[in-house]
Each structure stands twice: as structure tokens, then as C-alpha cells.
Design an enzyme around this catalytic site. Structure first.
Site, PDB file in Angstrom:
ATOM      1  N   TRP A 101       7.078   5.292   9.139  1.00 23.63           N
ATOM      2  CA  TRP A 101       6.559   5.947   7.926  1.00 23.63           C
ATOM      3  C   TRP A 101       5.095   6.309   8.088  1.00 23.63           C
ATOM      4  O   TRP A 101       4.656   7.379   7.637  1.00 23.63           O
ATOM      5  CB  TRP A 101       6.823   5.105   6.684  1.00 23.63           C
ATOM      6  CG  TRP A 101       8.282   5.115   6.330  1.00 23.63           C
ATOM      7  CD1 TRP A 101       9.140   4.060   6.340  1.00 23.63           C
ATOM      8  CD2 TRP A 101       9.081   6.258   5.954  1.00 23.63           C
ATOM      9  NE1 TRP A 101      10.410   4.465   5.996  1.00 23.63           N
ATOM     10  CE2 TRP A 101      10.400   5.806   5.753  1.00 23.63           C
ATOM     11  CE3 TRP A 101       8.810   7.615   5.776  1.00 23.63           C
ATOM     12  CZ2 TRP A 101      11.450   6.663   5.374  1.00 23.63           C
ATOM     13  CZ3 TRP A 101       9.839   8.475   5.402  1.00 23.63           C
ATOM     14  CH2 TRP A 101      11.137   7.991   5.206  1.00 23.63           C
ATOM     15  N   ASP A 171       0.771   3.724   0.919  1.00 20.15           N
ATOM     16  CA  ASP A 171       2.177   4.038   0.653  1.00 20.15           C
ATOM     17  C   ASP A 171       2.885   2.708   0.389  1.00 20.15           C
ATOM     18  O   ASP A 171       3.204   1.971   1.313  1.00 20.15           O
ATOM     19  CB  ASP A 171       2.780   4.747   1.870  1.00 20.15           C
ATOM     20  CG  ASP A 171       4.275   5.030   1.711  1.00 20.15           C
ATOM     21  OD1 ASP A 171       4.861   4.628   0.687  1.00 20.15           O
ATOM     22  OD2 ASP A 171       4.845   5.653   2.629  1.00 20.15           O
ATOM     23  N   LYS A 195      13.299   2.354  -4.169  1.00 20.42           N
ATOM     24  CA  LYS A 195      13.401   1.044  -3.533  1.00 20.42           C
ATOM     25  C   LYS A 195      13.231  -0.070  -4.563  1.00 20.42           C
ATOM     26  O   LYS A 195      14.128  -0.866  -4.759  1.00 20.42           O
ATOM     27  CB  LYS A 195      12.375   0.911  -2.416  1.00 20.42           C
ATOM     28  CG  LYS A 195      12.820   1.553  -1.102  1.00 20.42           C
ATOM     29  CD  LYS A 195      12.307   2.940  -0.893  1.00 20.42           C
ATOM     30  CE  LYS A 195      12.883   3.588   0.352  1.00 20.42           C
ATOM     31  NZ  LYS A 195      11.944   4.485   1.004  1.00 20.42           N
TER      32      LYS A 195
HETATM   33  C1  LIG Z   1      11.481   5.552   1.676  1.00 17.69           C
HETATM   34  C2  LIG Z   1      10.071   5.681   2.121  1.00 17.69           C
HETATM   35  C3  LIG Z   1       9.420   6.920   2.195  1.00 17.69           C
HETATM   36  C4  LIG Z   1      10.126   8.213   1.873  1.00 17.69           C
HETATM   37  O1  LIG Z   1      10.401   8.302   0.539  1.00 17.69           O
HETATM   38  P1  LIG Z   1      11.112   9.609  -0.084  1.00 17.69           P
HETATM   39  O2  LIG Z   1      11.086   9.263  -1.532  1.00 17.69           O
HETATM   40  O3  LIG Z   1      12.452   9.713   0.514  1.00 17.69           O
HETATM   41  O4  LIG Z   1      10.247  10.768   0.238  1.00 17.69           O
HETATM   42  C5  LIG Z   1       8.095   6.936   2.576  1.00 17.69           C
HETATM   43  N1  LIG Z   1       7.438   5.818   2.886  1.00 17.69           N
HETATM   44  C6  LIG Z   1       8.022   4.605   2.839  1.00 17.69           C
HETATM   45  C7  LIG Z   1       7.244   3.391   3.194  1.00 17.69           C
HETATM   46  C8  LIG Z   1       9.359   4.495   2.456  1.00 17.69           C
HETATM   47  O5  LIG Z   1       9.958   3.304   2.410  1.00 17.69           O
END
Ligand SMILES: *Cc1c(COP(=O)(O)O)cnc(C)c1O
Length: 359
Positions: A101, A171, A195
Site C-alpha cells: 500500500w 493511511d 475494513k
Molecule cells: C484497502 C486499502 C487501501 C485501498 O482502499 P480502497 O478503498 O480500495 O481504495 C489503501 N490502503 C490500505 C492500507 C488499505 O488497507
């Protein structure tokens, strides 16, 4: 059969939340309308949105000089919105690379500026986080971006760098609301909802006010934080149903002791699962260094891919769902977000022990 869902995302939601949504599906609070059918500008939905924001602010202790934005586009869209809005005329931004990521965020930022990778875990196969003393931070960077929980690699860290005036951007897609954080230490936090917050389609951004309003001329209206901040996230139609479910999740968290209680349960769940891996006489292995093992996403493997496939198949038949690892990582991954009860982890551990004994 009791079902436990270990999906990495979209992921399990609290059963009580789904039951409440079911009860209110056709008629929300005697309005005769489903939340899905309400105008986002009507008083009913405005009250749902305001309550969700107030509850999130309370849960996370978000200071008043931060805006909470309810957006779309996923965390992935933030990979572009962050550099677009936060470069503020500067030429470069700092990024820590802890896995897949981080790398996606870096690749996108490179379209907008020079990216200085302060440190990378690549040499160790992203099995740990480079020691902070080795990070090559640039005091002129527009911001420093980190990914405190790598959802695919299962690498998590909670110590934050002191980066002076350089805003820290995180993030938190897969760790938000799972442990206490001090929002005041961040310039901007973002998280896709699917999540630990609610359904896919909603993205939450928490941003310090002084970082809003610096997008360059020509920035698409929808990609400018200012647009959303000025309009209480209602410049256009927001993801109303997702916001409603997120609000129910925030209420559920408050009723269950808030983030502090959730964190204790999450520690207990993670300890239980990692102990099962570590005490399996090498039948199961987790590639992540002990100090950086994620409390939310637990990757593990057996001795070979065919045994892994058999594990996933038999687990599925037992109601232990979606344990197949990410396609880039292979093996298994158990995601044990807030909504996964400890009983689910116990059921997984019981199965792991049986499977190891039989194989
Ligand atoms: C799932 C995830 C993403 C991507 O998220 P989307 O909503 O599919 O764009 C980005 N960063 C992390 C750490 C994630 O777990």
C-alpha cells in the site's frame, strides 16, 4: 453452523449493526422512508450525518481545528488527493515504504512531485519497519506519508516520527478505530471504510484546517478538500447509506467501551492467533517480525501451497470464511477487525490445531 468471516475488506460488520439496519431498512424512525431513499439535504439525513460525525469526533478525540470529510473514491483516491492538496507549492514529499500500500501511494505521488523515500523495508521483504533513526527525512518536504498498518503484508507500527513542521499524513484504512491514536500528531488521516468502519464506497478524511485551501488552480473541484470542507461533505450527493451504517458502527463502538476497550480485545485476539502460529512446531509460519505484527491482518503459511489451499478449503467448510491470502502474498490471511469477536479467533485457532495434527 456459526460463520466467522475473516475477509480483509469489505469485511465483517458487527451483527448488532446489521440487525439494526435490517430493522430500519424499510422505515427509518417512523419516517416511512428507507435511509437509501432520503434526500441528503433533508432534515432526517442531515441529522444522521451530523450524529455520525459527532460520534466519530468523540470516539477518536478529534480536535476542533480538524475537519472530518465523508468522501468517495476509496483510500486509493487519497493517493492523489493528498499530493494535489498538500504540496502547497513545494517540490517534494517524504514517503515511508513499508509494503504494497505504501508503494501504491508512492507511485501515485510521483505523478505530482519528487518523492523522497525516507526508508524502505524492501531489503527485508517488508517483514519489518525500518528503524526510525535510519529514516532520511527532509525538513523541506511538503509532508511525510506513512502506512501504519500494511493490510496485505500484515506489518503494523505505532511509534510516530517527530517531523517538526512537516505534516504527518497516514493511511489508516485498516487500523483506524482499532487502537488509540493522538489525532493532533497528524496533519491528515484517511481511511477507506470497508475494513473497520462500514461498507465500501465511503472514505473518511480527517484533516487539519490549515492544510485545506492550497490545491493548485486547475484542480478538479471534487479533488479539492476545500470543496468538501466548505459544504459539510455535501457538495454533491455523499454516500448516504454508507454514512448511515458507519454511524451505527460508531454507536456500537461507544456502547462497547469505545476504542480503549476495542484495543484491549484486539490485543487479546491477536495474541491468541499469533500464539497458535508460534506454538505450532513450525507447522504455521508468519513472515512478520514479532515487534511489527499487525493486530488486524495476520498472514501465515504452512509448508507448501497445496497444504495452504487444503487449509482454506477445509476452513471454509467449517464456516471460517475468506482466509485465502492476498494474491501477491499467497498463503492465508486472517483479518480480525473490531467486528470479529474473540470467539471467531478461538474457532480459527481450534481448527488450526486440528488441521496441524491431521497433516
Ligand atoms: C484497502 C486499502 C487501501 C485501498 O482502499 P480502497 O478503498 O480500495 O481504495 C489503501 N490502503 C490500505 C492500507 C488499505 O488497507
Amino acid at each position: 453452523m456459526t460463520i466467522f468471516n475473516f475477509s480483509a475488506g469489505p469485511a465483517v460488520l458487527p451483527k448488532a449493526v446489521l440487525q439494526q439496519a435490517q430493522a430500519e431498512l424499510l422505515d427509518w424512525h417512523r419516517t416511512g422512508m428507507s435511509v437509501m431513499e432520503m434526500s441528503h439535504r433533508g432534515k432526517e439525513f442531515m441529522s444522521i450525518a451530523a450524529q455520525a460525525e459527532a460520534d466519530l469526533r468523540e470516539l477518536m478525540g478529534i480536535p476542533s481545528n480538524y475537519k472530518v470529510l465523508f468522501l468517495q473514491g476509496g483510500a486509493t483516491q487519497q493517493f492523489s488527493m493528498v499530493p494535489l492538496n498538500l504540496l502547497r507549492g513545494k517540490a517534494s514529499a517524504d514517503y515511508l515504504n513499508t509494503g504494497i500500500w505504501s508503494e501504491k501511494a508512492i507511485t501515485e505521488a510521483q505523478k505530482f512531485c519528487r518523492v523522497n523515500v525516507v526508508a524502505t523495508g524492501a531489503a527485508n521483504g517488508f517483514s519489518d519497519v525500518p528503524k526510525m533513526a535510519t529514516w532520511q527525512c527532509d525538513k523541506n518536504a511538503a509532508y511525510l506519508h506513512i502506512t501504519p498498518n500494511e493490510t496485505i503484508g500484515g506489518v503494523e507500527f505505532d511509534s510516530l516520527p517527530a517531523c517538526g513542521d512537516v505534516p504527518l499524513v497516514a493511511d489508516l484504512s485498516s487500523t483506524i478505530l482499532s487502537r488509540k491514536i493522538d489525532v493532533a500528531k497528524f496533519g491528515l488521516i484517511y481511511a477507506g471504510a470497508q475494513k473497520n468502519i462500514g461498507p465500501a464506497g465511503l472514505t473518511i478524511v480527517i484533516v487539519r484546517e490549515d492544510l485545506i485551501g492550497h490545491a493548485p488552480v486547475g484542480t478538479p473541484t471534487m479533488l479539492d478538500y476545500q470543496t468538501h470542507a466548505d459544504n459539510d461533505s455535501m457538495y454533491n450527493t455523499p454516500p448516504t447509506y454508507g454514512m448511515y451504517i458507519a454511524g451505527l458502527v460508531f454507536t456500537w463502538l461507544k456502547q462497547n467501551g469505545g476504542i480503549a476497550a476495542m484495543e484491549q480485545t484486539n490485543i487479546a485476539k491477536a495474541n491468541l492467533l499469533y500464539a497458535a502460529i508460534d506454538n505450532s512446531a513450525d507447522f504455521y509460519r508468519c513472515p512478520v517480525a514479532k515487534n511489527y505484527r499487525s493486530r488486524m491482518n495476520v498472514p501465515f503459511k504452512t509448508r507448501d501451497a497445496s497444504t495452504d489451499a487444503e487449509f482454506v478449503k477445509q476452513a471454509d467448510a467449517r464456516g471460517l470464511l475468506q482466509l485465502k491470502g492476498h494474491k501477491l502474498a499467497g498463503g492465508m490471511r486472517a483479518s480480525i477487525y473490531n467486528a470479529m469477536p474473540i470467539e471467531g479467533v478461538q474457532a480459527l485457532v481450534n481448527f488450526m490445531q486440528e488441521f496441524a495434527a491431521a497433516n
